[in-house]
Design a protein around this motif. Structure first.
Motif, PDB file in Angstrom:
ATOM      1  N   ASP A 119      18.924  43.846   2.271  1.00 19.13           N
ATOM      2  CA  ASP A 119      19.713  45.030   1.934  1.00 19.13           C
ATOM      3  C   ASP A 119      21.198  44.709   1.949  1.00 19.13           C
ATOM      4  O   ASP A 119      21.964  45.190   1.106  1.00 19.13           O
ATOM      5  CB  ASP A 119      19.398  46.152   2.930  1.00 19.13           C
ATOM      6  N   ARG A 122      22.054  42.837  -1.136  1.00 20.85           N
ATOM      7  CA  ARG A 122      22.090  43.737  -2.283  1.00 20.85           C
ATOM      8  C   ARG A 122      23.401  44.496  -2.330  1.00 20.85           C
ATOM      9  O   ARG A 122      24.006  44.664  -3.393  1.00 20.85           O
ATOM     10  CB  ARG A 122      20.913  44.713  -2.204  1.00 20.85           C
ATOM     11  N   ARG A 123      23.886  44.937  -1.167  1.00 21.11           N
ATOM     12  CA  ARG A 123      25.155  45.661  -1.137  1.00 21.11           C
ATOM     13  C   ARG A 123      26.323  44.752  -1.506  1.00 21.11           C
ATOM     14  O   ARG A 123      27.245  45.163  -2.208  1.00 21.11           O
ATOM     15  CB  ARG A 123      25.374  46.269   0.247  1.00 21.11           C
ATOM     16  N   GLN A 125      26.132  42.203  -3.450  1.00 17.18           N
ATOM     17  CA  GLN A 125      26.028  41.970  -4.885  1.00 17.18           C
ATOM     18  C   GLN A 125      26.591  43.146  -5.662  1.00 17.18           C
ATOM     19  O   GLN A 125      27.247  42.965  -6.711  1.00 17.18           O
ATOM     20  CB  GLN A 125      24.565  41.729  -5.274  1.00 17.18           C
ATOM     21  N   GLN A 126      26.374  44.358  -5.166  1.00 17.26           N
ATOM     22  CA  GLN A 126      26.945  45.531  -5.811  1.00 17.26           C
ATOM     23  C   GLN A 126      28.467  45.500  -5.755  1.00 17.26           C
ATOM     24  O   GLN A 126      29.137  45.874  -6.719  1.00 17.26           O
ATOM     25  CB  GLN A 126      26.408  46.800  -5.157  1.00 17.26           C
ATOM     26  N   GLU A 129      29.636  43.057  -8.363  1.00 21.47           N
ATOM     27  CA  GLU A 129      29.546  43.618  -9.716  1.00 21.47           C
ATOM     28  C   GLU A 129      30.707  44.557  -9.992  1.00 21.47           C
ATOM     29  O   GLU A 129      31.236  44.602 -11.113  1.00 21.47           O
ATOM     30  CB  GLU A 129      28.213  44.349  -9.889  1.00 21.47           C
ATOM     31  N   ILE A 130      31.110  45.305  -8.984  1.00 17.78           N
ATOM     32  CA  ILE A 130      32.265  46.197  -9.166  1.00 17.78           C
ATOM     33  C   ILE A 130      33.534  45.395  -9.366  1.00 17.78           C
ATOM     34  O   ILE A 130      34.383  45.729 -10.210  1.00 17.78           O
ATOM     35  CB  ILE A 130      32.385  47.140  -7.955  1.00 17.78           C
TER      36      ILE A 130
END
Length: 661
Positions: A119, A122-123, A125-126, A129-130
């Protein structure tokens, strides 16, 4: 050294005692990092690292809360930052989603499990992406960082000259080289080259370099603090994508796209020459004939246009039939297909082929078969499309028993894992049935679970739209229409337009499409123009961004006496001159029914929008066809022709009222 003991009246508690050798052990000394402490004696980093932090101090300073209670510690009740980090107790990390960063093997003491690590990744990676959306600002470091981000190599070279020192950033890939000259962080020159590429690629490098230079030049009211790299980043990413997909030698994606341009350019020149031979084009200039070929024939291929690198097949343009030198064609909205390359997900699609012989030099097929005549549009020419040979690459994999894996068992070669894609610029909204036909023509699957209505995509419902999805809609818009009289004097009219959508149809927004042959794109252009013209017509008559809700807002605070007084008062000049236009939209077949006041009756006209944006008047009560014996009078064909030119229902209605009124 003191030994912790249990009190008789209190529960047993273990208290850590600092070593004597640390500066924290002496009560009569100031903390070593305190401003009141000795400045000549500073503990070494090793000594300070080994010294446990007191619950009352943070690197020698008080924690701010005072006292020695564990809950008031700066590290959330732990004796040291390392212990707090290991046990997941550092305040503030929970808000970032990064708490619980324990050492391996500490899961039983409050550390995260495998799920927490996934998790957290994943955060993160987010967040990355931003951050990717920010391309940075114009500077030497910013351009270098951007080039490395897209996977290209960078090398700096310094030069000394009479004008001072300059620096050159060399950005290189497997099939391209980009040199950017800087002088005091200002870009002076950009040179793009494609080493070892064919002449059909290198002939367009100067035009592409000029676009990149404009992307890196300061415009009016721009500075290094405000100039962003967004436009340059988009063009550089396109170059980098083609470079990554290329396999040198063997596969050059730049050459593959240039080969499609060469074939379509030959076709475009042939179509322009045929149009010049027609009688209705005798008095038209070359620019008008070229626009006609673009919007009625096989489109117009252009390399590096509208500040964008790559191949564009333009197939529609607003007001393309208006012959006016005052119009700036660069500012008119243009619909195009952008040709690019992408990774091949599977052998479901045909791999890329590198060739400039997609169509024969003669263009026309000498002896067309009956099947060719059936597949060709009415009265259209039978083009002599060719099928180039497959592009194969040497395979480094061992032979496989399954030929569907992309390995040619006979030659030991493999197909490229690259395919052609066409991106719709702008995206085009079509009914669901048309989308199925277009996807089927290129053998691409269509996601059947995306359900949106055609009118919902064309006119997205706003917060004040009370209609439910799937119900009939009514869209209102008040517009101002310019009207010219016989003397050329300009005036304005107010129209109250209402769009009725009774029969609901599903729709789809076309964004990109895989293809294997340019013939597939040319054959779908007439259908694309049909809905490009419809979107132009509806946008000019009913602006989606300014559409008012179905129920007009009532003025607050009016009493019954005020409303009665308004009803009894004479109509104002503005209300008298306001023209109501009622339009009904039907998608199958694609038609518009227009109703408005005309003379002493109500005009009722139905337009069918056909392929290539051609308008055919199916029903009308404006003209008496039996009395049309004078060549100067309007015909039914003229009514449709006028709507094609005006591209606006309000302008068309005012033209008819002035001409026939």
């Amino acid at each position: 050294m003191a030994t912790p003991t249990a009190s008789k009246h209190a529960p047993t508690q273990v208290v850590a005692t600092p070593p004597v050798s640390t500066p924290f052990s002496a009560s009569n000394h100031h903390p070593a990092f305190s401003p009141h402490g000795p400045r000549s004696v500073v503990p070494s980093p090793q000594q300070f690292k080994k010294s446990p932090a007191n619950s009352n101090t943070l690197y020698g300073y008080p924690s701010g809360s005072g006292g020695g209670h564990p809950t008031t510690s700066s590290f959330g009740g732990y004796d040291s930052p390392s212990a707090a980090l290991a046990l997941g107790g550092v305040p503030g990390l929970a808000e970032l989603g990064l708490d619980g960063m324990s050492a391996p093997g500490m899961g039983g003491l409050g550390g995260p499990g495998r799920g927490d690590e996934d998790d957290r990744k994943r955060r993160l990676q987010q967040v990355l992406e931003i951050l990717k959306t920010n391309k940075g600002r114009l500077s030497e470091a910013g351009i270098e960082r951007l080039a490395r981000r897209v996977g290209l190599d960078c090398v700096w070279e310094d030069h000394m000259g009479s004008g001072g020192s300059t620096r050159t950033l060399i950005i290189a890939g497997s099939a391209l080289a980009l040199d950017i000259d800087f002088s005091n962080n200002v870009v002076k020159k950009v040179s793009l080259s494609f080493p070892e590429s064919a002449e059909i690629v290198t002939r367009h490098t100067q035009k592409a370099g000029d676009i990149l230079l404009r992307d890196l030049q300061f415009g009016p009211n721009e500075s290094p603090l405000t100039k962003m790299l967004d436009r340059f980043a988009a063009n550089l990413e396109r170059l980098a994508t083609l470079d990554k997909l290329s396999v040198i030698p063997g596969l050059n994606c730049h050459e593959a796209i240039a080969g499609i341009y060469e074939s379509l350019e030959r076709l475009h020149k042939w179509e322009v020459a045929r149009l010049k031979e027609q009688d209705n084009m005798a008095d038209k200039d070359d620019e008008y004939i070229g626009r006609t070929a673009m919007c009625k024939r096989s489109g117009k291929p252009i390399m590096h246009t509208r500040d964008r690198l790559g191949l564009s097949i333009d197939y529609w343009q607003e007001r393309h039939q208006i012959k006016s030198k005052s119009l700036s064609r660069d500012k008119e909205k243009t619909w195009a297909l952008l040709i690019e390359c992408a990774s091949l997900p599977a052998l479901v699609y045909t791999p890329i082929r590198v060739s400039e012989k997609w169509i024969s030099p003669e263009i026309l097929k000498a002896d067309p078969a009956a099947e060719d005549l059936l597949l060709t549009a009415e009265d259209g020419p039978v083009l002599d499309w060719l099928q180039p040979e497959n592009t194969m690459l040497p395979s480094t994999e061992p032979p496989k028993a399954d030929a569907m894996e992309g390995i040619d068992q006979a030659s030991g070669q493999k197909f490229p894992e690259v395919m052609f894609i066409a991106k719709f610029d702008p995206p085009l909204i079509v009914p669901y049935g048309v989308a199925m036909q277009i996807y089927g023509s290129v053998n691409a699957p269509l996601d059947m679970y995306q359900t949106s209505t055609f009118d919902g995509l064309m006119f997205p419902p706003g917060p004040e739209d009370k209609s439910e999805p799937g119900e009939a809609r009514m869209i209102k818009q008040q517009t101002t229409v310019s009207v010219f009289d016989e003397n050329g004097e300009k005036s304005t009219k107010i129209h109250k337009n209402t769009l009725f959508i009774d029969k609901i149809d599903y729709g789809r927004t076309l964004t990109e499409l895989p293809f294997s042959h340019p013939r597939q794109l040319v054959e779908m252009l007439p259908r694309l123009r049909q809905y490009a013209f419809l979107s132009t017509l509806l946008r000019n008559s009913f602006n989606p961004e300014k559409a008012i809700p179905e129920e007009e807002k009532k003025s607050p605070g009016k009493t019954k006496m005020d409303k009665f007084a308004e009803f009894m008062s004479p109509a104002s000049a503005e209300e008298i001159s306001t023209l109501p236009l009622d339009v009904s939209l039907t998608t199958q077949p694609l038609s518009l029914k227009l109703v408005f006041p005309f003379k002493d009756r109500t005009a009722n006209v139905r337009f069918d929008i056909n392929l290539n944006g051609a308008v055919d008047v199916k029903e009308q009560n404006l003209l008496d066809e039996d009395a049309m014996d004078d060549g100067k009078r309007l015909t039914v064909a003229d009514l449709g022709r006028m709507l094609e030119i005006a591209e606006d229902l309000g302008i068309w209605a005012e033209f008819v009222r002035r001409r026939l009124g």
